[in-house]
Design an enzyme around this catalytic site. Structure first.
Site, PDB file in Angstrom:
ATOM      1  N   LYS A  10     -12.159  -2.269  -7.500  1.00 17.76           N
ATOM      2  CA  LYS A  10     -13.091  -3.304  -6.847  1.00 17.76           C
ATOM      3  C   LYS A  10     -14.432  -2.934  -6.539  1.00 17.76           C
ATOM      4  O   LYS A  10     -14.815  -1.591  -7.130  1.00 17.76           O
ATOM      5  CB  LYS A  10     -12.441  -3.328  -5.351  1.00 17.76           C
ATOM      6  CG  LYS A  10     -10.759  -3.866  -5.455  1.00 17.76           C
ATOM      7  CD  LYS A  10     -10.281  -3.964  -4.158  1.00 17.76           C
ATOM      8  CE  LYS A  10      -8.849  -4.294  -4.088  1.00 17.76           C
ATOM      9  NZ  LYS A  10      -8.400  -4.551  -2.679  1.00 17.76           N
ATOM     10  N   TYR A  50      -6.389 -13.992  -4.972  1.00 16.56           N
ATOM     11  CA  TYR A  50      -5.783 -13.543  -3.599  1.00 16.56           C
ATOM     12  C   TYR A  50      -5.277 -15.028  -2.910  1.00 16.56           C
ATOM     13  O   TYR A  50      -5.236 -15.002  -1.764  1.00 16.56           O
ATOM     14  CB  TYR A  50      -7.006 -12.945  -2.950  1.00 16.56           C
ATOM     15  CG  TYR A  50      -7.155 -11.555  -3.016  1.00 16.56           C
ATOM     16  CD1 TYR A  50      -6.093 -10.619  -3.163  1.00 16.56           C
ATOM     17  CD2 TYR A  50      -8.602 -11.237  -3.407  1.00 16.56           C
ATOM     18  CE1 TYR A  50      -6.552  -9.322  -3.383  1.00 16.56           C
ATOM     19  CE2 TYR A  50      -8.622  -9.795  -3.795  1.00 16.56           C
ATOM     20  CZ  TYR A  50      -7.711  -8.681  -3.788  1.00 16.56           C
ATOM     21  OH  TYR A  50      -8.135  -7.669  -3.994  1.00 16.56           O
ATOM     22  N   PHE A  58      -8.193 -12.693   7.425  1.00 14.34           N
ATOM     23  CA  PHE A  58      -9.069 -11.614   6.758  1.00 14.34           C
ATOM     24  C   PHE A  58      -9.506 -12.344   5.471  1.00 14.34           C
ATOM     25  O   PHE A  58     -10.200 -11.919   4.574  1.00 14.34           O
ATOM     26  CB  PHE A  58      -8.604 -10.254   6.565  1.00 14.34           C
ATOM     27  CG  PHE A  58      -7.242 -10.365   5.815  1.00 14.34           C
ATOM     28  CD1 PHE A  58      -7.147 -10.169   4.096  1.00 14.34           C
ATOM     29  CD2 PHE A  58      -5.990 -10.176   6.412  1.00 14.34           C
ATOM     30  CE1 PHE A  58      -6.045 -10.513   3.718  1.00 14.34           C
ATOM     31  CE2 PHE A  58      -4.665 -10.314   5.690  1.00 14.34           C
ATOM     32  CZ  PHE A  58      -4.840 -10.262   4.348  1.00 14.34           C
ATOM     33  N   ARG A  86       1.170   1.194  -8.534  1.00 16.10           N
ATOM     34  CA  ARG A  86       0.880   1.179  -7.005  1.00 16.10           C
ATOM     35  C   ARG A  86       0.848   2.452  -6.280  1.00 16.10           C
ATOM     36  O   ARG A  86       0.516   2.710  -5.282  1.00 16.10           O
ATOM     37  CB  ARG A  86       1.883   0.000  -6.349  1.00 16.10           C
ATOM     38  CG  ARG A  86       1.512  -1.282  -6.750  1.00 16.10           C
ATOM     39  CD  ARG A  86       2.322  -2.459  -6.034  1.00 16.10           C
ATOM     40  NE  ARG A  86       2.239  -2.704  -4.696  1.00 16.10           N
ATOM     41  CZ  ARG A  86       1.238  -3.344  -3.881  1.00 16.10           C
ATOM     42  NH1 ARG A  86       0.436  -3.982  -4.440  1.00 16.10           N
ATOM     43  NH2 ARG A  86       1.402  -3.291  -2.635  1.00 16.10           N
ATOM     44  N   THR A  92      -1.259  -0.088   1.277  1.00 19.66           N
ATOM     45  CA  THR A  92      -2.281  -0.931   1.834  1.00 19.66           C
ATOM     46  C   THR A  92      -2.969  -0.630   3.217  1.00 19.66           C
ATOM     47  O   THR A  92      -4.072  -0.469   3.419  1.00 19.66           O
ATOM     48  CB  THR A  92      -1.805  -2.376   2.245  1.00 19.66           C
ATOM     49  OG1 THR A  92      -1.401  -2.791   0.798  1.00 19.66           O
ATOM     50  CG2 THR A  92      -2.457  -3.492   2.652  1.00 19.66           C
ATOM     51  N   ARG A 103      -6.371   5.715  -2.808  1.00 19.65           N
ATOM     52  CA  ARG A 103      -6.688   5.216  -1.503  1.00 19.65           C
ATOM     53  C   ARG A 103      -6.734   6.275  -0.490  1.00 19.65           C
ATOM     54  O   ARG A 103      -7.610   6.548   0.373  1.00 19.65           O
ATOM     55  CB  ARG A 103      -6.033   3.808  -0.972  1.00 19.65           C
ATOM     56  CG  ARG A 103      -6.152   2.680  -1.806  1.00 19.65           C
ATOM     57  CD  ARG A 103      -5.236   1.591  -1.454  1.00 19.65           C
ATOM     58  NE  ARG A 103      -5.447   0.385  -2.030  1.00 19.65           N
ATOM     59  CZ  ARG A 103      -4.643  -0.809  -2.252  1.00 19.65           C
ATOM     60  NH1 ARG A 103      -3.602  -0.710  -1.586  1.00 19.65           N
ATOM     61  NH2 ARG A 103      -5.076  -1.787  -2.763  1.00 19.65           N
ATOM     62  N   ASN A 113     -10.611  -1.002  -0.294  1.00 19.89           N
ATOM     63  CA  ASN A 113      -9.589  -0.009  -0.545  1.00 19.89           C
ATOM     64  C   ASN A 113      -9.785   0.286  -2.076  1.00 19.89           C
ATOM     65  O   ASN A 113      -8.717   0.834  -2.831  1.00 19.89           O
ATOM     66  CB  ASN A 113      -8.251  -0.547  -0.065  1.00 19.89           C
ATOM     67  CG  ASN A 113      -7.734  -1.660  -0.848  1.00 19.89           C
ATOM     68  OD1 ASN A 113      -8.499  -2.124  -1.520  1.00 19.89           O
ATOM     69  ND2 ASN A 113      -6.828  -2.213  -0.183  1.00 19.89           N
ATOM     70  N   HIS A 116      -7.026  -2.727  -6.610  1.00 18.27           N
ATOM     71  CA  HIS A 116      -6.003  -3.734  -6.486  1.00 18.27           C
ATOM     72  C   HIS A 116      -4.931  -3.506  -7.609  1.00 18.27           C
ATOM     73  O   HIS A 116      -5.537  -3.141  -8.716  1.00 18.27           O
ATOM     74  CB  HIS A 116      -6.409  -4.853  -6.426  1.00 18.27           C
ATOM     75  CG  HIS A 116      -5.515  -6.140  -6.789  1.00 18.27           C
ATOM     76  ND1 HIS A 116      -4.654  -6.558  -5.577  1.00 18.27           N
ATOM     77  CD2 HIS A 116      -4.987  -6.705  -7.744  1.00 18.27           C
ATOM     78  CE1 HIS A 116      -3.823  -7.327  -5.990  1.00 18.27           C
ATOM     79  NE2 HIS A 116      -4.168  -7.566  -7.288  1.00 18.27           N
ATOM     80  N   GLU A 127      -1.630 -12.798 -12.632  1.00 21.84           N
ATOM     81  CA  GLU A 127      -2.575 -12.203 -12.532  1.00 21.84           C
ATOM     82  C   GLU A 127      -3.194 -11.770 -13.796  1.00 21.84           C
ATOM     83  O   GLU A 127      -4.449 -11.701 -14.269  1.00 21.84           O
ATOM     84  CB  GLU A 127      -2.646 -10.820 -11.532  1.00 21.84           C
ATOM     85  CG  GLU A 127      -2.456 -11.199 -10.001  1.00 21.84           C
ATOM     86  CD  GLU A 127      -2.125 -10.121  -9.052  1.00 21.84           C
ATOM     87  OE1 GLU A 127      -2.505  -8.935  -9.314  1.00 21.84           O
ATOM     88  OE2 GLU A 127      -1.802 -10.371  -7.980  1.00 21.84           O
TER      89      GLU A 127
END
Ligand code: CMP
Length: 132
Positions: A10, A50, A58, A86, A92, A103, A113, A116, A127
């Site tokens: 990100k 998203y 948010f 992940r 998260t 993270r 964070n 993704h 995706e």
């Protein structure tokens, strides 16, 4: 089972010069980058990525952050790649993050964070089709 998944570094990860760190940690876990490119996402693409969060309080903040600078888009292949990417990235929610995850080691924030990764087989397919 060998799988393919989608991972994105990100804007904060790019701004903080963490591209190499993220790639190193994924490769250490034997995840292979089979395609990669940098892009500054526009609002439409960010909202598509998203779309499952549309309507949440948010959402606008998430989109603004996602388009705030260039990102790195990656197609990753490896053993149970969806789960393992992940694990490398971490949880998260900040209070659940473990040291040793990206993270956990680099971000105290919920929204900003760094990375993704698709969360299911279905999301990974969707995706990857969106970006590759
Ligand atoms: P990511 O794993 O990319 O998936 C959705 C993103 O939304 C998540 O990382 C965070 O950046 C953000 N996010 C998820 N939950 C919240 C929340 N409750 N408040 C703010 N941002 C969130």
């Amino acid at each position: 089972m060998i799988e393919e998944t989608f991972v994105m570094i990100k804007p904060d990860g790019v701004r903080r010069n963490l591209i190499g760190e993220v790639v190193k940690r994924l490769e250490q876990k034997l995840m292979t980058i089979v395609d990669i490119r940098m892009e500054h996402l526009d609002q439409g693409k960010a909202e598509k990525l998203y779309e499952m969060h549309k309507g949440k309080d948010f959402f606008d903040m998430l989109i603004e952050y996602t388009i705030s600078g260039p990102v790195v888009l990656m197609k990753i292949q490896g053993e149970e790649a969806i789960m393992n990417c992940r694990i490398v990235i971490g949880e998260t929610y900040p209070e659940k993050r473990k040291a040793g995850s990206i993270r956990g080691d680099f971000s105290p924030y919920l929204t900003e964070n760094l990375v993704h990764a698709a969360s299911s087989k279905q999301d990974a397919k969707r995706e990857l089709e969106l970006f590759f």
